[in-house]
Design a protein around this motif. Structure first.
Motif, PDB file in Angstrom:
ATOM      1  N   VAL A   1     -53.828  27.286  79.664  1.00  0.00           N
ATOM      2  CA  VAL A   1     -54.539  28.110  78.690  1.00  0.00           C
ATOM      3  C   VAL A   1     -53.986  28.411  77.763  1.00  0.00           C
ATOM      4  O   VAL A   1     -54.392  29.058  76.657  1.00  0.00           O
ATOM      5  CB  VAL A   1     -55.138  29.319  79.627  1.00  0.00           C
ATOM      6  CG1 VAL A   1     -56.097  30.360  78.800  1.00  0.00           C
ATOM      7  CG2 VAL A   1     -56.421  28.740  80.512  1.00  0.00           C
ATOM      8  N   HIS A   2     -52.618  29.125  77.963  1.00  0.00           N
ATOM      9  CA  HIS A   2     -51.592  29.473  76.993  1.00  0.00           C
ATOM     10  C   HIS A   2     -50.928  28.509  76.216  1.00  0.00           C
ATOM     11  O   HIS A   2     -50.728  28.710  75.038  1.00  0.00           O
ATOM     12  CB  HIS A   2     -50.598  30.289  77.749  1.00  0.00           C
ATOM     13  CG  HIS A   2     -51.273  31.737  78.313  1.00  0.00           C
ATOM     14  ND1 HIS A   2     -51.084  32.841  77.521  1.00  0.00           N
ATOM     15  CD2 HIS A   2     -52.068  31.835  79.484  1.00  0.00           C
ATOM     16  CE1 HIS A   2     -51.918  33.815  78.286  1.00  0.00           C
ATOM     17  NE2 HIS A   2     -52.325  33.099  79.513  1.00  0.00           N
TER      18      HIS A   2
ATOM     19  N   VAL B   1     -63.626  39.422  80.336  1.00  0.00           N
ATOM     20  CA  VAL B   1     -62.386  39.953  79.415  1.00  0.00           C
ATOM     21  C   VAL B   1     -62.154  41.268  79.942  1.00  0.00           C
ATOM     22  O   VAL B   1     -62.765  42.026  80.364  1.00  0.00           O
ATOM     23  CB  VAL B   1     -62.927  40.115  78.003  1.00  0.00           C
ATOM     24  CG1 VAL B   1     -61.806  40.613  77.135  1.00  0.00           C
ATOM     25  CG2 VAL B   1     -63.194  38.738  77.368  1.00  0.00           C
TER      26      VAL B   1
ATOM     27  N   GLU C   1     -60.609  35.356  77.808  1.00  0.00           N
ATOM     28  CA  GLU C   1     -60.807  35.429  76.260  1.00  0.00           C
ATOM     29  C   GLU C   1     -59.804  34.412  75.436  1.00  0.00           C
ATOM     30  O   GLU C   1     -60.195  34.005  74.652  1.00  0.00           O
ATOM     31  CB  GLU C   1     -60.221  36.877  75.917  1.00  0.00           C
ATOM     32  CG  GLU C   1     -58.846  37.352  76.480  1.00  0.00           C
ATOM     33  CD  GLU C   1     -58.170  38.606  76.000  1.00  0.00           C
ATOM     34  OE1 GLU C   1     -58.654  39.700  76.597  1.00  0.00           O
ATOM     35  OE2 GLU C   1     -57.824  38.553  74.871  1.00  0.00           O
TER      36      GLU C   1
ATOM     37  N   PRO D   1     -53.293  30.453  71.502  1.00  0.00           N
ATOM     38  CA  PRO D   1     -52.561  29.396  72.402  1.00  0.00           C
ATOM     39  C   PRO D   1     -51.672  28.558  71.529  1.00  0.00           C
ATOM     40  O   PRO D   1     -52.176  28.101  70.643  1.00  0.00           O
ATOM     41  CB  PRO D   1     -53.787  28.966  73.165  1.00  0.00           C
ATOM     42  CG  PRO D   1     -54.796  29.796  72.927  1.00  0.00           C
ATOM     43  CD  PRO D   1     -54.740  30.617  71.669  1.00  0.00           C
ATOM     44  N   LEU D   2     -50.621  28.309  72.116  1.00  0.00           N
ATOM     45  CA  LEU D   2     -49.716  27.754  71.441  1.00  0.00           C
ATOM     46  C   LEU D   2     -49.748  26.021  71.365  1.00  0.00           C
ATOM     47  O   LEU D   2     -50.495  25.599  72.588  1.00  0.00           O
ATOM     48  CB  LEU D   2     -48.376  27.794  72.026  1.00  0.00           C
ATOM     49  CG  LEU D   2     -47.741  29.187  71.928  1.00  0.00           C
ATOM     50  CD1 LEU D   2     -46.301  29.109  72.632  1.00  0.00           C
ATOM     51  CD2 LEU D   2     -47.459  29.462  70.417  1.00  0.00           C
ATOM     52  N   GLY D   3     -49.611  25.463  70.551  1.00  0.00           N
ATOM     53  CA  GLY D   3     -49.641  23.913  70.564  1.00  0.00           C
ATOM     54  C   GLY D   3     -48.713  23.470  69.684  1.00  0.00           C
ATOM     55  O   GLY D   3     -48.716  23.846  68.560  1.00  0.00           O
ATOM     56  N   VAL D   4     -48.303  21.973  69.776  1.00  0.00           N
ATOM     57  CA  VAL D   4     -47.688  21.312  68.761  1.00  0.00           C
ATOM     58  C   VAL D   4     -48.581  21.201  67.760  1.00  0.00           C
ATOM     59  O   VAL D   4     -48.116  21.261  66.451  1.00  0.00           O
ATOM     60  CB  VAL D   4     -47.278  20.074  69.130  1.00  0.00           C
ATOM     61  CG1 VAL D   4     -46.352  19.267  68.212  1.00  0.00           C
ATOM     62  CG2 VAL D   4     -46.540  19.992  70.533  1.00  0.00           C
TER      63      VAL D   4
ATOM     64  N   HIS E   1     -51.313  36.436  68.845  1.00  0.00           N
ATOM     65  CA  HIS E   1     -50.950  34.961  68.953  1.00  0.00           C
ATOM     66  C   HIS E   1     -52.102  34.254  69.864  1.00  0.00           C
ATOM     67  O   HIS E   1     -52.610  34.599  70.889  1.00  0.00           O
ATOM     68  CB  HIS E   1     -49.513  35.013  69.748  1.00  0.00           C
ATOM     69  CG  HIS E   1     -49.444  35.733  71.102  1.00  0.00           C
ATOM     70  ND1 HIS E   1     -48.808  36.875  70.866  1.00  0.00           N
ATOM     71  CD2 HIS E   1     -49.886  35.927  72.215  1.00  0.00           C
ATOM     72  CE1 HIS E   1     -48.700  37.546  71.890  1.00  0.00           C
ATOM     73  NE2 HIS E   1     -49.353  36.773  72.783  1.00  0.00           N
TER      74      HIS E   1
ATOM     75  N   PRO F   1     -56.070  37.573  84.046  1.00  0.00           N
ATOM     76  CA  PRO F   1     -56.930  38.418  83.399  1.00  0.00           C
ATOM     77  C   PRO F   1     -57.430  38.078  82.018  1.00  0.00           C
ATOM     78  O   PRO F   1     -58.282  38.333  81.475  1.00  0.00           O
ATOM     79  CB  PRO F   1     -56.473  39.964  83.317  1.00  0.00           C
ATOM     80  CG  PRO F   1     -55.386  39.869  84.595  1.00  0.00           C
ATOM     81  CD  PRO F   1     -54.974  38.435  84.674  1.00  0.00           C
ATOM     82  N   ARG F   2     -56.224  37.165  81.340  1.00  0.00           N
ATOM     83  CA  ARG F   2     -56.620  37.010  80.021  1.00  0.00           C
ATOM     84  C   ARG F   2     -57.243  35.686  79.713  1.00  0.00           C
ATOM     85  O   ARG F   2     -57.379  35.150  78.489  1.00  0.00           O
ATOM     86  CB  ARG F   2     -55.296  37.060  79.052  1.00  0.00           C
ATOM     87  CG  ARG F   2     -54.813  38.564  79.141  1.00  0.00           C
ATOM     88  CD  ARG F   2     -53.786  38.702  77.731  1.00  0.00           C
ATOM     89  NE  ARG F   2     -54.637  38.464  76.590  1.00  0.00           N
ATOM     90  CZ  ARG F   2     -53.947  37.968  75.446  1.00  0.00           C
ATOM     91  NH1 ARG F   2     -52.629  37.456  75.817  1.00  0.00           N
ATOM     92  NH2 ARG F   2     -54.684  37.694  74.294  1.00  0.00           N
TER      93      ARG F   2
ATOM     94  N   THR G   1     -58.288  45.102  72.269  1.00  0.00           N
ATOM     95  CA  THR G   1     -57.570  44.472  70.977  1.00  0.00           C
ATOM     96  C   THR G   1     -57.494  43.017  71.370  1.00  0.00           C
ATOM     97  O   THR G   1     -57.128  42.867  72.597  1.00  0.00           O
ATOM     98  CB  THR G   1     -56.211  44.929  70.556  1.00  0.00           C
ATOM     99  OG1 THR G   1     -56.036  44.049  69.468  1.00  0.00           O
ATOM    100  CG2 THR G   1     -55.140  44.693  71.743  1.00  0.00           C
ATOM    101  N   TYR G   2     -57.462  41.966  70.397  1.00  0.00           N
ATOM    102  CA  TYR G   2     -57.574  40.530  70.776  1.00  0.00           C
ATOM    103  C   TYR G   2     -55.953  40.315  70.047  1.00  0.00           C
ATOM    104  O   TYR G   2     -55.669  40.472  68.902  1.00  0.00           O
ATOM    105  CB  TYR G   2     -58.450  39.779  70.219  1.00  0.00           C
ATOM    106  CG  TYR G   2     -59.791  39.605  70.922  1.00  0.00           C
ATOM    107  CD1 TYR G   2     -60.969  40.025  70.353  1.00  0.00           C
ATOM    108  CD2 TYR G   2     -59.770  39.134  72.281  1.00  0.00           C
ATOM    109  CE1 TYR G   2     -61.816  40.189  70.907  1.00  0.00           C
ATOM    110  CE2 TYR G   2     -61.071  39.157  72.651  1.00  0.00           C
ATOM    111  CZ  TYR G   2     -62.204  39.695  72.420  1.00  0.00           C
ATOM    112  OH  TYR G   2     -63.272  39.623  72.810  1.00  0.00           O
ATOM    113  N   GLN G   3     -55.077  39.936  70.935  1.00  0.00           N
ATOM    114  CA  GLN G   3     -53.610  39.722  70.345  1.00  0.00           C
ATOM    115  C   GLN G   3     -53.647  38.815  69.621  1.00  0.00           C
ATOM    116  O   GLN G   3     -54.273  37.813  69.426  1.00  0.00           O
ATOM    117  CB  GLN G   3     -52.901  39.660  71.484  1.00  0.00           C
ATOM    118  CG  GLN G   3     -52.503  40.852  72.343  1.00  0.00           C
ATOM    119  CD  GLN G   3     -51.728  40.698  73.668  1.00  0.00           C
ATOM    120  OE1 GLN G   3     -51.385  39.580  73.889  1.00  0.00           O
ATOM    121  NE2 GLN G   3     -51.743  41.764  74.568  1.00  0.00           N
TER     122      GLN G   3
ATOM    123  N   ASP H   1     -50.418  22.086  75.271  1.00  0.00           N
ATOM    124  CA  ASP H   1     -49.567  20.975  75.731  1.00  0.00           C
ATOM    125  C   ASP H   1     -49.386  20.658  76.831  1.00  0.00           C
ATOM    126  O   ASP H   1     -48.956  19.607  76.993  1.00  0.00           O
ATOM    127  CB  ASP H   1     -48.306  21.065  74.624  1.00  0.00           C
ATOM    128  CG  ASP H   1     -48.549  21.190  73.174  1.00  0.00           C
ATOM    129  OD1 ASP H   1     -47.874  21.855  72.812  1.00  0.00           O
ATOM    130  OD2 ASP H   1     -49.462  20.437  72.779  1.00  0.00           O
TER     131      ASP H   1
END
Lengths: 258, 259
Positions: free
Chosen positions: B167-168, A77, B257, A19-22, A17, B253-254, A13-15, B171
């Protein structure tokens, strides 16, 4: 170990959320609207085996999980459940020009890509003449890659992996490239590869080609295996299903017009 | 699960190819490329020299040597970490072919910057000896490689950690762009620790980056290994290594993706 590639009960599964960013907080994250890509499990209960020396095709509509499967086989992956096992050296050609650097010459890219694939410098040097000759690039091999056409890049990439002494080749739709005679050369090279007990896993949309090259295969839809067996049958049934779906759509829209 | 198996020799060859590629791009014009690469740090040092020695009238002998001896190692540190932070994101297609978010990419950034540093050493030493009047020490022959190893052990865990985090949280890159200049001024780089009020010295001494930079300055200006500071920097490197190892196990590991 008789199987070169083994997949057991694979789930991915691709979660939700990203990647976070402003920027995404300000502009709002855009969830994928297309139902094919918005399903919870990209892959479910996937299992298949490829004996050594066999050629295996993976077909299916867009968004069915084919590229995800190849990424998991390569190790980029990670699967969420299940077991994946490949025995032998793996070389992949997943994206055209990935791992190639535009400023480097064709020759330098051969060394870089060969090294990415895990080859020793001495090995690459030994094979370089063959790689260059197969690619039919001639003097262009000393030119920077950014001067190449897409076709030239594809020929070089294919030439490198076919000479890479890998046991398993993973190919995503870059099956045979170039003009008709080069394509014939590629098919011949793949046949020789299989004769050397090399194993192929190929994702393709070209039914004619995948039937020619692959012994058996699976068809994916929405992340599940919906058909498996000798490639000819799987491809033919897939084409029938697609044709039926198309004519169903045409009839439905004709109804709507009335 | 990595399917591309590499022997240590192959890993080293791959690292060599990655680093050589960047070096060729940086030193394109041969000699002129080399000059420009040095010029930036020398020019920056000159700006600080004007600002602090001339305008602010900082009273310190051999201030220019103090600056130069610290700024080249600092450049290695900051450029190494900031370029490594981007390395996974920028090389996304490469990672997809590599089979694993290889920790080799940030390592190649750190090694590249080390090579630039080594190439700059003749100019740095020339400045220390000619402008500063210090003696060139034979002991540098073994002290410098030791310090090189220390800095790699110090910088690489930071480089890899930030590459993974970036990567996560994308910023991270711009945040480091603000963080490093702040850190630069919080660390005694353009001023000696002696001008900091005595009661605050202990806080400045807690800064591991100060320990590392002070060790370089001690090497160039006194020809000696500053053992307390080196020990502290080495301790930090070990701790950073341990934290990065844990981070790697969780996040690596992630990367394929998310990148």
């Amino acid at each position: 170990m008789t199987h070169a590639v083994l997949c057991e009960d694979l789930w991915k599964t691709y979660q939700r959320h990203r990647p976070l960013g402003v920027k995404s907080l300000l502009l709002g994250a855009d969830p994928p609207r297309d139902t094919r890509f918005a399903r919870e499990w990209a892959l479910s209960e996937l299992g298949f085996q490829v004996p050594r020396g066999r050629s295996f095709g993976v077909i299916g509509p867009n968004g069915s999980g084919k590229t995800t499967l190849l990424s998991i086989l390569l190790g980029t992956v990670k699967e969420d459940r299940g077991r994946v096992s490949l025995s032998g050296r793996v070389a992949s050609l997943l994206e055209l020009g990935a791992g190639f650097h535009g400023d480097l010459t064709g020759r330098e890219n051969v060394f870089l890509y060969g090294s990415i694939l895990g080859m020793r410098l001495a090995e690459i040097r030994r094979r370089f003449e063959n790689i260059a000759e197969f690619s039919e690039l001639e003097r262009a091999i000393e030119q920077p890659l950014r001067t190449y056409s897409a076709g030239m890049i594809a020929r070089l990439g294919f030439s490198i992996i076919i000479h890479s002494a890998a046991d398993i080749l993973l190919i995503d739709e870059v099956l045979a490239v170039g003009d008709a005679s080069f394509q014939a050369k590629c098919h011949r090279a793949l046949r020789e590869f299989r004769a050397r007990s090399g194993t192929l896993v190929i994702v393709s949309h070209n039914m004619k080609e995948v039937t020619e090259v692959c012994d058996e295969g699976i068809c994916l839809d929405l992340g599940r295996v919906v058909d498996a067996g000798p490639m000819g049958g799987v491809a033919a049934r897939y084409q029938e299903r697609m044709a039926a779906a198309e004519s169903g759509k045409i009839k439905a829209s004709a109804h709507a017009d009335r | 699960m990595p399917t591309v198996k590499r022997s240590p020799r192959q890993f080293a060859e791959f690292l060599y190819l990655l680093a050589r590629q960047e070096l060729k791009a940086r030193y394109k014009g041969r000699f002129l490329g080399y000059v420009w690469a040095l010029a930036y740090t020398f020019a920056l040092a000159f700006v600080y020299w004007i600002a602090f020695k001339i305008i602010m009238r900082l009273d310190m002998p051999n201030y220019s040597v103090y600056l130069i001896a610290g700024m080249f190692p600092w450049a290695w540190l900051s450029v190494g970490v900031t370029s490594a932070t981007r390395s996974f994101v920028v090389n996304a297609p490469l990672i997809k072919e590599m089979g694993l978010a290889h920790a080799i990419l940030p390592l190649s950034n750190v090694v590249q910057e080390m090579v630039h540093f080594i190439l700059a050493l003749p100019a740095v030493i020339a400045w220390v000896v000619l402008a500063g009047g210090y003696d060139a020490a034979v002991s540098w022959l073994w002290q410098i490689p030791l310090m090189l190893a220390l800095q790699v052990a110090f910088v690489y865990p930071l480089a890899l950690a930030f590459a993974l985090i970036n990567v996560h949280v994308r910023d991270t890159e711009p945040l480091l762009g603000i963080g490093f200049p702040l850190l630069f001024f919080a660390t005694p780089m353009v001023y000696p620790i002696s001008i900091v009020p005595e009661p605050l010295h202990q806080y400045f001494e807690l800064n591991p980056f100060h320990a590392l930079m002070e060790s370089w300055r001690s090497l160039f200006m006194a020809g000696a290994l500053d053992l307390p500071h080196i020990a502290y920097a080495a301790g930090f490197a070990l701790a950073a290594g341990a934290v990065t190892w844990l981070l790697y196990r969780k996040l690596a590991p992630r990367v394929g993706e998310l990148v």
